[in-house]
Design an enzyme around this catalytic site. Sequence first.
Site: not given
Ligand SMILES: NC(=O)c1ccc[n+]([C@@H]2O[C@H](COP(=O)([O-])OP(=O)(O)OC[C@H]3O[C@@H](n4cnc5c(N)ncnc54)[C@H](OP(=O)(O)O)[C@@H]3O)[C@@H](O)[C@H]2O)c1
Length: 235
Positions: A141, A162, A87, A17, A158-159, A20
């Site tokens: 998370s 994780k 990720n 992932g 989600y919780s 982005r």
């Molecule tokens: N943002 C926060 O505050 C936060 C806090 C705690 C944990 N996290 C964790 O951090 C990680 C990244 O999240 P983010 O905040 O950066 O969210 P995001 O911007 O929505 O990015 C999610 C990424 O995961 C990819 N993805 C989703 N399904 C997939 C699949 N089946 N195969 C491969 N890639 C896939 C998405 O690809 P597409 O672009 O193709 O959809 C995107 O690249 C996640 O695990 C999230 O739970 C985030």
Amino acid sequence: MTEKDAVAAGRTALVTGANRGIGRAVAAELYRRDIRVVVTARNAEDARATAADLGPGARAARLDITDPDSVKEAAERVGPVDILVCNAGVLLDAGTDPLSVPLELVEETLRVNLLGTWRVAQAFVPPMVRRGWGRVVIISSGTTTEFGGRLFAAAPGYSVSKSGLNGLAAMLAEQTAGSGVLVNAVNPGRLRTRMMPNQPNPPEVAAPFIADAATLPADGPTGGFLTEKRGPGRA
Ligand SMILES: NC(=O)c1ccc[n+]([C@@H]2O[C@H](COP(=O)([O-])OP(=O)(O)OC[C@H]3O[C@@H](n4cnc5c(N)ncnc54)[C@H](OP(=O)(O)O)[C@@H]3O)[C@@H](O)[C@H]2O)c1
């Protein structure tokens, strides 16, 4: 390059992932540390575009973590990696509760976050063990810990996903103990991404901490749940 960066310079890192958000920021930070980065995304063109943005030498591969064929193909194409950052993830059930959340949302969340990550680990961790060196970071998370020690119930699937990943990290750490492979779950804190658009901090704020977890020295922790302390009011 700092002494710390030298631990992993020249190693190969794969980030899921990475097109982005947090994945992209971590890929860029690892690239900056002279690590050979493989940018993966479920859309091949997204992976290519991100790798091109990182700079010369960054590679791209399509990798949909829910698709066994895609994972197998990526593992064959990329070959063994030294560093794996799991990720990729989804947040589908925000604003629900455990008693009424549509279980289809929970099922899909577990399919991506937990089983997808597990599948990627099964593909990329055994070669690390065979080669005697590896660093695995599983992006977890604060929804597993930051709510008075309980799970965040307003995103129940989600919780739970994780929380499952924390358990997976602990089990992988136990299985790989003594092999030169370190496996940790990392809580990145809340960051402004597509998933969490209203947070003040961009993902670049947490990227160095996550990259540190991906480049731990040999005596670094394994089986841990690592949380960056960004001070009071950590967002
Ligand atoms: N943002 C926060 O505050 C936060 C806090 C705690 C944990 N996290 C964790 O951090 C990680 C990244 O999240 P983010 O905040 O950066 O969210 P995001 O911007 O929505 O990015 C999610 C990424 O995961 C990819 N993805 C989703 N399904 C997939 C699949 N089946 N195969 C491969 N890639 C896939 C998405 O690809 P597409 O672009 O193709 O959809 C995107 O690249 C996640 O695990 C999230 O739970 C985030």
